[in-house]
Design an enzyme around this catalytic site. Structure first.
Site, PDB file in Angstrom:
ATOM      1  N   ILE A  20    -118.877   3.101  85.025  1.00 15.60           N
ATOM      2  CA  ILE A  20    -117.696   2.282  84.119  1.00 15.60           C
ATOM      3  C   ILE A  20    -117.622   3.359  82.992  1.00 15.60           C
ATOM      4  O   ILE A  20    -118.562   3.982  82.646  1.00 15.60           O
ATOM      5  CB  ILE A  20    -117.837   0.740  84.040  1.00 15.60           C
ATOM      6  N   PRO A  21    -116.501   3.122  82.458  1.00  9.12           N
ATOM      7  CA  PRO A  21    -115.963   4.290  81.130  1.00  9.12           C
ATOM      8  C   PRO A  21    -117.100   4.121  80.053  1.00  9.12           C
ATOM      9  O   PRO A  21    -117.611   4.822  79.494  1.00  9.12           O
ATOM     10  CB  PRO A  21    -114.639   3.746  80.735  1.00  9.12           C
ATOM     11  N   ASN A  22    -117.344   2.840  79.598  1.00 19.14           N
ATOM     12  CA  ASN A  22    -118.555   2.589  78.604  1.00 19.14           C
ATOM     13  C   ASN A  22    -119.969   3.281  79.040  1.00 19.14           C
ATOM     14  O   ASN A  22    -120.458   4.006  78.056  1.00 19.14           O
ATOM     15  CB  ASN A  22    -118.592   1.182  78.306  1.00 19.14           C
ATOM     16  N   THR A  23    -120.329   3.125  80.087  1.00 19.45           N
ATOM     17  CA  THR A  23    -121.316   3.985  80.465  1.00 19.45           C
ATOM     18  C   THR A  23    -121.398   5.342  80.564  1.00 19.45           C
ATOM     19  O   THR A  23    -122.341   6.006  80.155  1.00 19.45           O
ATOM     20  CB  THR A  23    -121.784   3.317  81.766  1.00 19.45           C
ATOM     21  N   GLY A  31    -126.944  30.466  92.631  1.00 19.33           N
ATOM     22  CA  GLY A  31    -128.334  29.933  92.815  1.00 19.33           C
ATOM     23  C   GLY A  31    -129.280  31.048  93.667  1.00 19.33           C
ATOM     24  O   GLY A  31    -129.729  32.008  93.001  1.00 19.33           O
ATOM     25  N   ASP A  45    -125.505  19.564  85.339  1.00 21.71           N
ATOM     26  CA  ASP A  45    -124.719  19.187  86.441  1.00 21.71           C
ATOM     27  C   ASP A  45    -125.282  17.689  86.941  1.00 21.71           C
ATOM     28  O   ASP A  45    -125.996  17.855  88.009  1.00 21.71           O
ATOM     29  CB  ASP A  45    -124.859  20.236  87.320  1.00 21.71           C
ATOM     30  N   LEU A  46    -125.106  16.637  86.449  1.00 21.55           N
ATOM     31  CA  LEU A  46    -125.404  15.422  86.843  1.00 21.55           C
ATOM     32  C   LEU A  46    -124.409  14.614  87.313  1.00 21.55           C
ATOM     33  O   LEU A  46    -124.407  13.472  87.805  1.00 21.55           O
ATOM     34  CB  LEU A  46    -126.158  14.686  85.696  1.00 21.55           C
ATOM     35  N   LYS A  47    -123.167  15.085  87.255  1.00 16.21           N
ATOM     36  CA  LYS A  47    -121.714  14.260  88.009  1.00 16.21           C
ATOM     37  C   LYS A  47    -121.667  12.876  87.675  1.00 16.21           C
ATOM     38  O   LYS A  47    -121.800  12.228  88.555  1.00 16.21           O
ATOM     39  CB  LYS A  47    -121.857  14.893  89.513  1.00 16.21           C
ATOM     40  N   ARG A  54    -121.537  34.933  96.874  1.00 13.94           N
ATOM     41  CA  ARG A  54    -122.485  35.402  97.569  1.00 13.94           C
ATOM     42  C   ARG A  54    -122.345  36.774  97.369  1.00 13.94           C
ATOM     43  O   ARG A  54    -121.334  37.146  97.882  1.00 13.94           O
ATOM     44  CB  ARG A  54    -122.476  35.024  99.014  1.00 13.94           C
TER      45      ARG A  54
HETATM   46  O1  C5P Z   1    -127.971  28.522  95.908  1.00  8.66           O
HETATM   47  P1  C5P Z   1    -126.376  28.470  95.727  1.00  8.66           P
HETATM   48  O2  C5P Z   1    -125.981  29.844  95.068  1.00  8.66           O
HETATM   49  O3  C5P Z   1    -125.619  28.123  96.978  1.00  8.66           O
HETATM   50  O4  C5P Z   1    -126.093  27.310  94.646  1.00  8.66           O
HETATM   51  C1  C5P Z   1    -124.965  26.942  94.167  1.00  8.66           C
HETATM   52  C2  C5P Z   1    -125.203  25.780  93.198  1.00  8.66           C
HETATM   53  O5  C5P Z   1    -123.748  25.288  93.078  1.00  8.66           O
HETATM   54  C3  C5P Z   1    -125.871  24.502  93.781  1.00  8.66           C
HETATM   55  O6  C5P Z   1    -126.798  23.934  92.730  1.00  8.66           O
HETATM   56  C4  C5P Z   1    -124.986  23.678  94.299  1.00  8.66           C
HETATM   57  O7  C5P Z   1    -125.407  22.225  94.164  1.00  8.66           O
HETATM   58  C5  C5P Z   1    -123.702  23.892  93.536  1.00  8.66           C
HETATM   59  N1  C5P Z   1    -122.688  23.420  94.169  1.00  8.66           N
HETATM   60  C6  C5P Z   1    -121.951  24.084  95.408  1.00  8.66           C
HETATM   61  N2  C5P Z   1    -120.862  23.652  95.836  1.00  8.66           N
HETATM   62  C7  C5P Z   1    -120.028  22.719  95.269  1.00  8.66           C
HETATM   63  C8  C5P Z   1    -120.487  22.321  94.157  1.00  8.66           C
HETATM   64  C9  C5P Z   1    -121.778  22.748  93.387  1.00  8.66           C
HETATM   65  O8  C5P Z   1    -122.924  24.753  95.922  1.00  8.66           O
HETATM   66  N3  C5P Z   1    -118.792  22.431  95.666  1.00  8.66           N
END
Ligand code: C5P
Length: 222
Positions: A65-68, A198, A59-61, A169
């Site tokens: 630019i396209p080439n990179t 998380g 998850d590095l989003k 949750r």
């Molecule tokens: O701890 P929690 O369950 O909130 O973690 C959710 C994960 O999802 C985190 O890594 C957070 O960066 C990611 N995330 C998010 N909401 C978004 C996109 C990503 O909580 N819209």
């Protein structure tokens, strides 16, 4: 496909990530590695997860630019991650470059997932849908979205377009800073392909037990 649980390994370093994996690698299949952990540990953490039989959502989003982005995508594929993401707002050429870079691998091509609008920014469902459509047109495999948007996105974009849903949750856990939360059961029912969880698991007294409870709740939704 049954909904998969992805555990977000949101910890600051490789040592703590290893501890999380000690607790969860036997029961959880997918792990998300984000900016904090990857910046601290580099690709070593991806290798460790894979060595323990796990699949990685990197998850590095990417946004450049396209080439990179093509180069970054190729590097992600070479590492063996099963999923990575890019910002849809980077544009169609960038998304196509991500797909092409990701395909430059001898192994399986990773799924490429679009980030539409960060939840920290104001957005309507129509805004999200517009960007998700652009992701689909550009060949991406799916998008990150709230499970609250899942029914609409599945209806508009089709069953095969993957939805990766954070903001989950279980009823028994702390809400934390997530506002528009959905339970694992409701996310599955709404059509999420992957749920990202998380803190409800990582911060639990017994993370393996918490993961098991989440997975039981997911299975109970069918
Ligand atoms: O701890 P929690 O369950 O909130 O973690 C959710 C994960 O999802 C985190 O890594 C957070 O960066 C990611 N995330 C998010 N909401 C978004 C996109 C990503 O909580 N819209």
């Amino acid at each position: 496909m049954a909904t998969e649980l992805i555990v977000a390994v949101d910890v600051p370093n490789l040592e703590q990530a290893s501890r999380v994996l000690d607790q969860l690698a036997d029961s959880v299949r997918w792990f998300k590695v984000g900016l904090q952990l990857f910046t601290a540990s580099g690709p070593g953490v991806v290798r460790e997860i894979r060595a323990r039989g796990g699949k990685v959502f990197l998850d590095l989003k990417f946004y450049d630019i396209p080439n990179t982005v093509a180069g970054a995508a190729q590097s992600a594929a070479a590492l063996g991650v099963e999923m990575f993401n890019v910002h849809v707002s980077g544009g169609e050429a960038m998304m196509r470059a991500a797909m092409e870079g990701g395909a430059q691998t001898t192994g399986a091509r990773p799924l490429v997932i679009g980030v539409t609008i960060l939840t920290s920014q104001p957005a309507t469902e129509a805004d999200v849908l517009k960007l998700a459509r652009s992701a689909k047109t550009s060949g991406l495999d799916g998008v990150v979205c709230s499970a609250r948007e899942a029914v609409t996105l599945k209806r508009e974009l089709g069953a095969d377009f993957k939805l990766v849903c954070p903001g989950i949750r279980p009823a028994w856990s702390e809400k934390g800073d997530q506002n528009r939360i959905v339970t694992p059961r409701d996310a599955v029912k709404a059509g999420a392909d992957y749920i990202v969880v998380g803190r409800p698991i990582l911060a639990a007294a017994n993370p393996a037990e918490a993961a098991k409870r989440v997975m039981e709740e997911m299975h109970g939704a069918y």
